[in-house]
Design a protein around this motif. Structure first.
Motif, PDB file in Angstrom:
ATOM      1  N   ARG A   7       0.725  -1.181   0.025  1.00  0.00           N
ATOM      2  CA  ARG A   7       0.118   0.025   0.006  1.00  0.00           C
ATOM      3  C   ARG A   7       0.868   1.313  -0.083  1.00  0.00           C
ATOM      4  O   ARG A   7       1.627   1.315   0.792  1.00  0.00           O
ATOM      5  N   HIS A  32       0.205  -3.229  -6.821  1.00  0.00           N
ATOM      6  CA  HIS A  32       0.604  -2.382  -5.450  1.00  0.00           C
ATOM      7  C   HIS A  32      -0.928  -1.412  -5.625  1.00  0.00           C
ATOM      8  O   HIS A  32      -1.342  -1.306  -6.645  1.00  0.00           O
ATOM      9  N   HIS A  33      -1.222  -1.345  -4.465  1.00  0.00           N
ATOM     10  CA  HIS A  33      -2.250  -0.304  -4.196  1.00  0.00           C
ATOM     11  C   HIS A  33      -1.661   1.040  -3.841  1.00  0.00           C
ATOM     12  O   HIS A  33      -0.888   1.191  -3.054  1.00  0.00           O
ATOM     13  N   THR A  34      -2.473   2.005  -4.514  1.00  0.00           N
ATOM     14  CA  THR A  34      -1.677   3.540  -4.239  1.00  0.00           C
ATOM     15  C   THR A  34      -2.926   4.316  -4.088  1.00  0.00           C
ATOM     16  O   THR A  34      -4.090   4.427  -4.323  1.00  0.00           O
ATOM     17  N   GLU A  35      -2.398   5.242  -3.305  1.00  0.00           N
ATOM     18  CA  GLU A  35      -3.456   6.563  -3.013  1.00  0.00           C
ATOM     19  C   GLU A  35      -2.391   8.062  -3.205  1.00  0.00           C
ATOM     20  O   GLU A  35      -1.337   7.888  -2.473  1.00  0.00           O
ATOM     21  N   PHE A  63       0.064   2.295   5.336  1.00  0.00           N
ATOM     22  CA  PHE A  63       0.782   2.504   4.273  1.00  0.00           C
ATOM     23  C   PHE A  63       2.123   1.638   4.501  1.00  0.00           C
ATOM     24  O   PHE A  63       3.004   1.692   5.565  1.00  0.00           O
TER      25      PHE A  63
END
Length: 258
Positions: A7, A32-35, A63
């Motif tokens: 994350r 991957h997860h992104t913000e 994260f």
């Protein structure tokens, strides 16, 4: 697909700019997860042994890594947010202290000088009356005069003659502005090298060439770029510069000279 999906927080004021959107796409392509998080909308919360960040009314948590994409105007607050992530145990691709060092032209020059990295002769001045001495120290005209806070080629002047250099320096002094006076590397001919260093290894390089009649090579000023292969000495210099500033991911700019 990454063996361990992460994350990842990407610190950027605008999720739509090319560099940020490409990072998001590259991370997602690897599973991957992104913000994307606007650092200016983060609130630092501190108490004993419990550093936290608040973003849009919620605590930031979970994260694994943070990628800072902080513009020059956001350096101070942005690096504070990166530092808070670090205190929370989140890995950052750019250390907060290294960001501050690299964004400070004078500080980075001092660090690179101490590390023995080759560079143009440079004088730093704010109110000195020894203008003639400053010009002489850097080799005489033409000289390059830079605002300490300038970026992307803005605030950079090439003074071709001694009277012109004196006039520019005195004008900046009159408005209490910090400036650097630098030796002009004539043989660079409006060219420089941009070298990308990741974890002590050169991963990409290009030569930038300024627009016709412009000694600045910045692409923002109309310059062009082409990929090149570096000499062993150029590679070594770029790696040493990134290491001296403590940057694990860095774009190192070098002037080709005699």
């Amino acid at each position: 697909m990454a063996p361990f999906p992460m994350r990842i927080a990407i610190l950027s004021r605008n999720p739509k700019i090319h560099s940020t959107s490409r990072l998001v796409q590259a991370a997602q392509d690897r599973g991957h997860h992104t913000e994307v998080i606007d650092p200016f909308k983060c609130v630092v919360l501190t108490e004993a042994d419990k550093p936290n960040l608040l973003y849009r009314g919620s605590l930031i948590s979970g994260f694994d890594a943070v990628i800072p994409r902080i513009g020059t105007s956001a350096t101070i607050y942005g690096s504070t947010i990166v530092r808070q992530f670090e205190m929370m145990g989140v890995f950052s691709t750019a250390n907060s202290q290294a960001i501050v060092r690299s964004r400070d032209k004078l500080r980075s020059i001092q660090i690179l000088s101490k590390a023995g990295i080759g560079m143009p002769k440079t004088a730093f001045s704010r109110e000195s009356m020894e203008v003639k001495g400053l010009i002489d120290f850097v080799g005489g005209p033409p000289v390059v005069i830079k605002l300490l806070e300038g970026t992307q080629g803005l605030g950079v002047v090439l003074a071709e003659t001694r009277p012109a250099a004196q006039s520019v320096i005195e004008a900046f002094h009159a408005i209490n502005t910090n400036i650097l006076i630098q030796e002009f590397i004539r043989e660079a001919d409006g060219r420089d090298l941009r070298v990308l260093v990741v974890n002590g290894e050169v991963v990409a390089s290009m030569e930038r060439k300024g627009a016709e009649g412009d000694f600045r090579s910045n692409l923002h000023r109309g310059g062009t770029a082409r990929k090149i292969y570096l000499s062993p000495r150029e590679k070594e210099t770029a790696i040493r510069a990134a290491k001296a500033l403590g940057l694990s991911v860095a774009g190192v700019d070098m002037l080709p000279s005699e």
